[in-house]
Design a protein around this motif. Structure first.
Motif, PDB file in Angstrom:
ATOM      1  N   ASP A 185       0.861  -1.191   0.000  1.00 15.57           N
ATOM      2  CA  ASP A 185       0.000   0.000   0.000  1.00 15.57           C
ATOM      3  C   ASP A 185       0.895   1.238   0.000  1.00 15.57           C
ATOM      4  OD1 ASP A 185      -1.776   2.089   0.551  1.00 15.57           O
ATOM      5  OD2 ASP A 185      -3.023   0.849   1.857  1.00 15.57           O
ATOM      6  N   ASN A 186       0.693   2.117  -0.973  1.00 18.46           N
ATOM      7  CA  ASN A 186       1.570   3.294  -1.052  1.00 18.46           C
ATOM      8  C   ASN A 186       1.142   4.411  -0.105  1.00 18.46           C
ATOM      9  OD1 ASN A 186      -0.648   4.459  -2.298  1.00 18.46           O
ATOM     10  ND2 ASN A 186       0.471   5.139  -4.130  1.00 18.46           N
ATOM     11  N   GLY A 187       0.029   4.188   0.630  1.00 17.27           N
ATOM     12  CA  GLY A 187      -0.424   5.199   1.590  1.00 17.27           C
ATOM     13  C   GLY A 187      -1.125   6.371   0.951  1.00 17.27           C
ATOM     14  N   LYS A 188      -1.355   6.334  -0.356  1.00 21.48           N
ATOM     15  CA  LYS A 188      -2.000   7.450  -1.062  1.00 21.48           C
ATOM     16  C   LYS A 188      -3.206   6.966  -1.862  1.00 21.48           C
ATOM     17  CE  LYS A 188       2.446   9.851  -1.575  1.00 21.48           C
ATOM     18  NZ  LYS A 188       3.412  10.428  -2.567  1.00 21.48           N
ATOM     19  N   GLY A 189      -3.689   5.781  -1.495  1.00 20.89           N
ATOM     20  CA  GLY A 189      -4.886   5.283  -2.163  1.00 20.89           C
ATOM     21  C   GLY A 189      -4.640   4.206  -3.200  1.00 20.89           C
ATOM     22  N   LEU A 190      -3.401   3.852  -3.424  1.00 25.54           N
ATOM     23  CA  LEU A 190      -3.101   2.787  -4.380  1.00 25.54           C
ATOM     24  C   LEU A 190      -2.585   1.564  -3.624  1.00 25.54           C
ATOM     25  CD1 LEU A 190      -1.290   4.661  -7.313  1.00 25.54           C
ATOM     26  CD2 LEU A 190      -3.684   3.943  -7.182  1.00 25.54           C
ATOM     27  N   THR A 191      -3.189   0.413  -3.895  1.00 24.35           N
ATOM     28  CA  THR A 191      -2.737  -0.843  -3.298  1.00 24.35           C
ATOM     29  C   THR A 191      -2.346  -1.800  -4.427  1.00 24.35           C
ATOM     30  OG1 THR A 191      -4.255  -0.557  -1.435  1.00 24.35           O
ATOM     31  CG2 THR A 191      -3.322  -2.754  -1.771  1.00 24.35           C
ATOM     32  N   PHE A 192      -1.120  -2.281  -4.344  1.00 31.26           N
ATOM     33  CA  PHE A 192      -0.587  -3.165  -5.382  1.00 31.26           C
ATOM     34  C   PHE A 192      -0.585  -4.602  -4.872  1.00 31.26           C
ATOM     35  CE2 PHE A 192       1.041   1.028  -6.151  1.00 31.26           C
ATOM     36  CZ  PHE A 192       1.040   1.158  -7.535  1.00 31.26           C
ATOM     37  N   HIS A 193      -1.000  -5.518  -5.732  1.00 34.41           N
ATOM     38  CA  HIS A 193      -1.028  -6.937  -5.397  1.00 34.41           C
ATOM     39  C   HIS A 193      -0.166  -7.707  -6.394  1.00 34.41           C
ATOM     40  CE1 HIS A 193      -4.368  -6.575  -2.489  1.00 34.41           C
ATOM     41  NE2 HIS A 193      -4.796  -5.598  -3.296  1.00 34.41           N
ATOM     42  N   ARG A 194       0.452  -8.744  -5.906  1.00 32.54           N
ATOM     43  CA  ARG A 194       1.261  -9.607  -6.781  1.00 32.54           C
ATOM     44  C   ARG A 194       1.063 -11.058  -6.341  1.00 32.54           C
ATOM     45  NH1 ARG A 194       7.366  -8.061  -7.331  1.00 32.54           N
ATOM     46  NH2 ARG A 194       6.323  -6.226  -8.204  1.00 32.54           N
ATOM     47  N   THR A 195       0.771 -11.924  -7.311  1.00 37.91           N
ATOM     48  CA  THR A 195       0.644 -13.358  -7.062  1.00 37.91           C
ATOM     49  C   THR A 195       1.596 -14.099  -7.991  1.00 37.91           C
ATOM     50  OG1 THR A 195      -1.672 -13.160  -6.404  1.00 37.91           O
ATOM     51  CG2 THR A 195      -0.910 -15.341  -7.069  1.00 37.91           C
ATOM     52  N   ILE A 196       2.410 -14.955  -7.398  1.00 40.42           N
ATOM     53  CA  ILE A 196       3.387 -15.728  -8.171  1.00 40.42           C
ATOM     54  C   ILE A 196       3.015 -17.204  -8.080  1.00 40.42           C
ATOM     55  CG2 ILE A 196       5.818 -16.313  -8.457  1.00 40.42           C
ATOM     56  CD1 ILE A 196       6.521 -13.702  -7.032  1.00 40.42           C
ATOM     57  N   SER A 197       2.853 -17.828  -9.228  1.00 37.02           N
ATOM     58  CA  SER A 197       2.574 -19.259  -9.284  1.00 37.02           C
ATOM     59  C   SER A 197       3.617 -19.924 -10.178  1.00 37.02           C
ATOM     60  CB  SER A 197       1.161 -19.520  -9.818  1.00 37.02           C
ATOM     61  OG  SER A 197       0.984 -18.921 -11.092  1.00 37.02           O
ATOM     62  N   ILE A 198       3.644 -21.258 -10.151  1.00 37.29           N
ATOM     63  CA  ILE A 198       4.645 -21.998 -10.920  1.00 37.29           C
ATOM     64  C   ILE A 198       4.072 -23.340 -11.341  1.00 37.29           C
ATOM     65  CG2 ILE A 198       5.689 -23.083  -8.875  1.00 37.29           C
ATOM     66  CD1 ILE A 198       8.424 -22.759 -10.283  1.00 37.29           C
ATOM     67  N   ASP A 199       4.497 -23.832 -12.490  1.00 34.38           N
ATOM     68  CA  ASP A 199       4.042 -25.146 -12.939  1.00 34.38           C
ATOM     69  C   ASP A 199       5.022 -26.219 -12.483  1.00 34.38           C
ATOM     70  OD1 ASP A 199       6.233 -25.009 -14.611  1.00 34.38           O
ATOM     71  OD2 ASP A 199       5.097 -24.930 -16.476  1.00 34.38           O
ATOM     72  N   GLU A 200       4.860 -27.430 -12.987  1.00 33.17           N
ATOM     73  CA  GLU A 200       5.701 -28.544 -12.537  1.00 33.17           C
ATOM     74  C   GLU A 200       7.090 -28.510 -13.144  1.00 33.17           C
ATOM     75  OE1 GLU A 200       3.398 -29.809 -16.175  1.00 33.17           O
ATOM     76  OE2 GLU A 200       3.005 -28.730 -14.298  1.00 33.17           O
ATOM     77  N   ASN A 201       7.350 -27.581 -14.052  1.00 31.09           N
ATOM     78  CA  ASN A 201       8.675 -27.495 -14.673  1.00 31.09           C
ATOM     79  C   ASN A 201       9.381 -26.204 -14.276  1.00 31.09           C
ATOM     80  OD1 ASN A 201       8.748 -30.014 -16.184  1.00 31.09           O
ATOM     81  ND2 ASN A 201       7.099 -29.134 -17.433  1.00 31.09           N
TER      82      ASN A 201
END
Length: 616
Positions: A175-191
């Motif tokens: 959260d940048n404290g100015k109204g913007l919230t950033f999300h990140r999701t990292i996934s991976i396959d079997e390789n």
């Protein structure tokens, strides 16, 4: 000297010159030493004109006016929390400082043949000897500043699980404290494929503009030898064009003011990817198929950072809305089957060309496909050392394919033998008139339908096949540490046995590769290669001309020493090729009525030639 011997000497001399030229043109390239650099930071500006792609040139600390106070990253990196990576094929961790994927080792691949040796390490965090990592973020556009978006040294907050597995992604937010919230999701396959999904929630009350990006940064060049035959450095697909930039060429790129570095910036309309490729490993940024983006390769000279970037178009996030994007990251071994799966099943355009197939790709690709299929079939049957036997079967297949050409060649050689008496008559009749002799011989060839140059035809096919197989064995990971039989534990490496210690009978270690005595340290396979070439010569009598006889006598042993340090798999192919050639040539000559006296020719080669009597 008759035309047949001329052709034979031409063919053998050409082979010799090609191999010699290979050594002269493609010597090991010396590694360029690198300095210990600082971490790269990310800066950005809005292009201010179009919503297509943000001008977001990441810069090293202190290299431009837009550099941020993120130079403290090396000390922060060791203190930041980490998320574990545990999959069937990878182990490592992700730093919450910047959300960097910066520690990664490959399960199943060890540094040496010793199963207890360390796993191959692909990515390393800042603070290690050679940092190498992937970094994602958002570039500010419009009224946003660098402090409003997450960057290289943003400390993210974990949401949920702290271990990335095939079944469970990891998520984080800032959260940048100015109204913007950033999300990140990292996934991976079997390789080896990561998927990084980024989104931003806008609660500022007004629209904001910003652009997502991905970076792979490498501090200094990787360790190891450089080879002209092998591409190591940037590889990128820009729509229909594949481009390769060697590490050593990156400092020579034009300086781009907006980038603050030597750079090449290219727009991708639909399909593309960019990354760093080494001999067996690769780290590549891959936007979704059909996604336009800006592809950037750059070198920051001060901290000695090699960097590639994929910059996606500027996104406008309305008030109260959420916008996101998803990109992929390949980080792993360049296994043909795995990369082919990503190309065919996931639609990554021409991803298979990330493997360096070389100039003779029209040979190397099908050769590898057949070799891979043979190895898979034999492995399925439980055959030990399947890759070595697959090389032998591949040789048989190649010789069967070129058999019509070989038949024509050997038939022509047999007919030339039959014409020897008539040619001797022509020489006696024409005497010293060389022009008349040449005309008479050409007329004889035309009448008997003989092509004296046909004997060289198989050589011109064999040379590109030889180089193509050399390329396949050298660059494909499927040959790395592939065993065959007995003492051959790695078909991509030279034969480890040595005649200098009687192939292990004496308690002495063979000379180290690269030493002065290494060229004399012949193994079993190179010696068998020399013998196979020598036996192939014995299908024909020793030439009466002393110069020809000397050339023929030395040629097999010269090749034996020259090829002695080649990969065992390639030498094995050459031995099999010579053996099959011997059988084919012997059989075809007998079909045409010429009976090679192999044993007689061998015995005559050991007899000391009596000097001719002097004429008084």
């Amino acid at each position: 000297m008759d035309d047949q011997n001329k052709n034979l000497i031409l063919a053998t001399a050409l082979s010799f010159l090609v191999i010699l030229g290979w050594f002269l043109l493609f010597p090991p390239e010396q590694q360029t030493p690198s300095e210990e650099p600082a971490v790269a930071t990310t800066t950005a500006t809005d292009n201010g004109t179009t919503p297509d792609v943000a001008a977001a040139p990441p810069a090293a600390p202190g290299t431009g006016a837009a550099a941020t106070p993120e130079t403290a990253a090396p000390s922060l990196a060791s203190e930041a929390p980490r998320l574990s990576i545990e999959t069937p094929r990878l182990t490592g961790s992700i730093s919450l400082l910047g959300g960097r994927i910066d520690r990664l080792s490959l399960k199943g691949y060890h540094e040496t043949l010793d199963p207890d040796s360390p796993l191959v390490s692909l990515l390393e965090p800042v603070g290690t000897e050679r940092p190498y990592y992937a970094l994602y973020g958002w570039a500010p556009a419009g009224d946003l500043g660098y402090e409003d978006v997450p960057g290289a040294n943003t400390l993210w907050t974990l949401d949920g699980s702290d271990t990335l597995t095939v079944e469970s992604p990891v998520s984080m937010h800032w959260d940048n404290g100015k109204g913007l919230t950033f999300h990140r999701t990292i996934s991976i396959d079997e390789n080896y494929m990561f998927t990084v999904a980024q989104s931003v929630e806008n609660a500022t009350g007004g629209a904001v503009r910003l652009a997502p990006y991905g970076i792979v940064a490498r501090h200094g060049q990787p360790e190891g030898s450089r080879f002209y035959i092998l591409h190591e450095g940037v590889v990128r697909q820009t729509d229909e064009e594949l481009e390769e930039i060697k590490y050593k060429k990156m400092p020579d790129m034009d300086y781009v003011e907006r980038e603050g570095a030597n750079a090449e910036v290219t727009g991708v309309q639909e399909n593309g990817w960019i990354g760093f490729t080494d001999k067996y490993w690769m780290t590549t940024l891959i936007p979704e198929p059909g996604q336009p983006f800006t592809s950037v390769a750059k070198y920051v000279s001060g901290p000695d950072i090699y960097q590639v970037e994929a910059r996606l178009p500027v996104v406008t996030v309305a008030a109260g809305a959420t916008e996101g994007t998803s990109t992929m990251l390949f980080a792993g071994a360049k296994e043909w089957e795995t990369i082919h799966h990503y190309q065919t099943d996931d639609g990554i355009f021409r991803f298979i060309d990330s493997i360096d197939w070389g100039w003779f790709f029209f040979f190397t690709k099908p050769i590898f496909r057949v070799l891979h299929w043979l190895n898979g079939a034999m492995s399925g049957l439980g055959v030990p050392g399947s890759m070595g036997w697959s090389i032998i079967l591949l040789t048989v297949i190649i010789k069967a394919v070129v058999l019509p050409l070989a038949y024509k060649s050997y038939s022509s050689m047999a007919k030339m033998k039959e014409l020897q008496p008539k040619m001797e008559e022509l020489k006696e009749r024409c005497g010293d008139d060389r022009q008349k002799l040449q005309q008479e011989m050409m007329a004889l060839y035309k009448k008997e339908q003989v092509n004296p140059a046909a004997g060289c035809l198989p050589l011109f096919v064999q040379i590109p096949i030889f180089f193509s197989l050399y390329k396949v064995i050298f660059v494909t990971i499927e040959l790395r540490h592939a065993p065959w039989i007995g003492w051959i534990h790695d078909l991509s490496a030279p034969d480890p046995s040595s005649i200098l210690n009687l192939f292990g009978l004496l308690p002495y270690a063979p000379p180290e590769p690269g030493s002065f005595l290494a060229i004399l340290s012949l193994g079993v396979l190179p010696i068998l290669l020399g013998i196979s070439m020598w036996l192939q010569q014995k299908l024909n009598p020793t030439p009466t001309d002393p110069t020809q006889a000397m050339v023929f006598a030395w040629l097999p042993w010269v090749f034996m020493f020259m090829l002695g340090n080649f990969a065992s798999g390639l030498v094995l192919y050459w031995i099999c090729n010579n053996t099959i050639t011997f059988i084919q040539q012997y059989a075809i000559m007998r079909i045409h009525g010429y009976h090679p006296d192999v044993l007689g020719n061998i015995r005559s080669s050991f007899r000391k030639k009596k000097p001719e009597p002097e004429h008084k």
